[in-house]
Design a protein around this motif. Structure first.
Motif, PDB file in Angstrom:
ATOM      1  N   GLU A   4       0.851  -1.185   0.000  1.00  0.00           N
ATOM      2  CA  GLU A   4       0.000   0.000   0.000  1.00  0.00           C
ATOM      3  C   GLU A   4       0.888   1.237   0.000  1.00  0.00           C
ATOM      4  OE1 GLU A   4      -2.966   0.273   3.086  1.00  0.00           O
ATOM      5  OE2 GLU A   4      -3.911  -1.601   2.447  1.00  0.00           O
TER       6      GLU A   4
ATOM      7  N   LYS B 154      -5.018   0.005  -1.615  1.00  0.00           N
ATOM      8  CA  LYS B 154      -5.537  -1.026  -0.707  1.00  0.00           C
ATOM      9  C   LYS B 154      -4.902  -2.355  -1.060  1.00  0.00           C
ATOM     10  CE  LYS B 154      -9.999  -2.899   0.792  1.00  0.00           C
ATOM     11  NZ  LYS B 154     -11.448  -2.808   0.572  1.00  0.00           N
TER      12      LYS B 154
ATOM     13  N   LEU C 218      -6.148  -9.211  -2.381  1.00  0.00           N
ATOM     14  CA  LEU C 218      -6.849  -8.215  -3.178  1.00  0.00           C
ATOM     15  C   LEU C 218      -6.019  -6.928  -3.199  1.00  0.00           C
ATOM     16  CD1 LEU C 218     -10.533  -7.321  -2.985  1.00  0.00           C
ATOM     17  CD2 LEU C 218      -8.925  -5.601  -2.206  1.00  0.00           C
ATOM     18  N   MET C 219      -5.878  -6.333  -4.375  1.00  0.00           N
ATOM     19  CA  MET C 219      -5.139  -5.074  -4.509  1.00  0.00           C
ATOM     20  C   MET C 219      -5.976  -4.104  -5.335  1.00  0.00           C
ATOM     21  SD  MET C 219      -1.272  -4.317  -5.921  1.00  0.00           S
ATOM     22  CE  MET C 219      -1.471  -5.250  -7.421  1.00  0.00           C
ATOM     23  N   THR C 220      -6.231  -2.914  -4.767  1.00  0.00           N
ATOM     24  CA  THR C 220      -6.972  -1.870  -5.473  1.00  0.00           C
ATOM     25  C   THR C 220      -6.027  -0.724  -5.785  1.00  0.00           C
ATOM     26  OG1 THR C 220      -9.035  -2.462  -4.373  1.00  0.00           O
ATOM     27  CG2 THR C 220      -8.934  -0.273  -5.351  1.00  0.00           C
TER      28      THR C 220
ATOM     29  N   ARG D 245      -5.601   3.190  -7.933  1.00  0.00           N
ATOM     30  CA  ARG D 245      -6.344   4.367  -8.373  1.00  0.00           C
ATOM     31  C   ARG D 245      -5.414   5.266  -9.182  1.00  0.00           C
ATOM     32  NH1 ARG D 245     -10.989   6.572  -6.458  1.00  0.00           N
ATOM     33  NH2 ARG D 245     -10.985   5.171  -4.661  1.00  0.00           N
TER      34      ARG D 245
ATOM     35  N   THR E 228     -11.196   3.089 -10.186  1.00  0.00           N
ATOM     36  CA  THR E 228     -10.321   2.129  -9.512  1.00  0.00           C
ATOM     37  C   THR E 228     -10.268   0.835 -10.318  1.00  0.00           C
ATOM     38  OG1 THR E 228     -12.111   1.192  -8.160  1.00  0.00           O
ATOM     39  CG2 THR E 228     -10.798   2.977  -7.161  1.00  0.00           C
ATOM     40  N   SER E 229      -9.184   0.114 -10.131  1.00  0.00           N
ATOM     41  CA  SER E 229      -9.061  -1.251 -10.655  1.00  0.00           C
ATOM     42  C   SER E 229      -8.689  -2.129  -9.476  1.00  0.00           C
ATOM     43  CB  SER E 229      -7.963  -1.344 -11.717  1.00  0.00           C
ATOM     44  OG  SER E 229      -8.312  -0.601 -12.862  1.00  0.00           O
ATOM     45  N   THR E 230      -9.367  -3.249  -9.358  1.00  0.00           N
ATOM     46  CA  THR E 230      -9.098  -4.181  -8.271  1.00  0.00           C
ATOM     47  C   THR E 230      -8.694  -5.513  -8.868  1.00  0.00           C
ATOM     48  OG1 THR E 230     -10.663  -3.070  -6.808  1.00  0.00           O
ATOM     49  CG2 THR E 230     -10.066  -5.342  -6.240  1.00  0.00           C
TER      50      THR E 230
ATOM     51  N   ILE F  75      -7.572  -9.485  -7.915  1.00  0.00           N
ATOM     52  CA  ILE F  75      -7.756 -10.449  -6.840  1.00  0.00           C
ATOM     53  C   ILE F  75      -7.293 -11.826  -7.287  1.00  0.00           C
ATOM     54  CG2 ILE F  75     -10.168 -10.870  -7.483  1.00  0.00           C
ATOM     55  CD1 ILE F  75     -10.705 -11.253  -4.412  1.00  0.00           C
TER      56      ILE F  75
ATOM     57  N   HIS G  66     -11.108  -6.082 -11.930  1.00  0.00           N
ATOM     58  CA  HIS G  66     -12.412  -5.411 -11.979  1.00  0.00           C
ATOM     59  C   HIS G  66     -12.227  -3.898 -11.941  1.00  0.00           C
ATOM     60  CE1 HIS G  66     -14.058  -9.377 -11.097  1.00  0.00           C
ATOM     61  NE2 HIS G  66     -13.125  -9.471 -10.173  1.00  0.00           N
TER      62      HIS G  66
ATOM     63  N   ARG H 143     -13.881  -0.016 -11.823  1.00  0.00           N
ATOM     64  CA  ARG H 143     -15.061   0.683 -11.307  1.00  0.00           C
ATOM     65  C   ARG H 143     -14.945   2.172 -11.633  1.00  0.00           C
ATOM     66  NH1 ARG H 143     -16.495  -3.812 -11.045  1.00  0.00           N
ATOM     67  NH2 ARG H 143     -16.876  -5.081  -9.215  1.00  0.00           N
TER      68      ARG H 143
END
Length: 180
Positions: free
Chosen positions: A48, A74, A89-91, A93, A114-116, A118, A131, A133
């Protein structure tokens, strides 16, 4: 169960080895470089607060001196070898170029996006996903070149052409074969 956990650990390690994503994705994919909070390339696992520079095929944004920038905001890991489920999981931005004092977002999407990513093990099944968003073109506080470029790339992504990049990456996280 032990083999599934081992496969999960390998795939999760690949996801956190951001600078190797190009190898996992294969030819024609973007080049990803993990950088510390100063924007300097580092050879460690993602954390992070670190940045990722993304060199897409074709011309890059003026705001990022030719590369896109995202911030890892994240990073979560849950479960273990003896649980029914585990995941990492990694988000990320879109962010400004950490080398510059200007707060101009250096990405084709706004910082509302954002892109996540997993990697997950559910019982004996290991899977990976990406994913996006709130994906909105970054064409407000940028120069004319970036407005045109960002709008075009966002439209291309919206019609599904970026899905191939992410599909190649998530497949590579699970299926990549190490060469000796």
């Amino acid at each position: 169960m032990e083999q599934a956990h081992t496969s999960f650990q390998v795939a999760a390690g690949r996801m956190l080895s951001v600078s190797n994503w190009h190898a996992y994705s294969g030819a024609g994919s973007a080049k990803f470089v993990l950088c510390n909070n100063q924007g300097e390339e580092v050879d460690v696992l993602a954390e992070e607060g670190f940045f990722i520079s993304i060199d897409l095929p074709g011309p890059g944004p003026d705001a990022g001196d030719g590369v896109e920038w995202v911030l890892i905001e994240k990073l979560v890991s849950e479960g273990g070898a003896h649980t029914a489920e585990e995941y990492v999981l990694m988000t990320v931005r879109p962010a400004a170029d950490p080398h510059k004092a200007a707060a101009e977002i250096a990405h084709f999407y706004t910082d509302e996006s954002t892109s996540t990513f997993i990697v997950r093990r559910d019982g004996l099944v290991v899977s990976a996903g990406a994913h996006g968003r709130n994906e909105t073109p970054n064409n407000e506080a940028v120069d004319l070149h970036d407005k045109i470029r960002n709008t075009a790339i966002a439209l291309i992504a919206r019609v599904g052409l970026s899905g191939g990049q992410w599909q190649k990456l998530v497949n590579g996280l699970i299926e990549f074969k190490e060469t000796k």
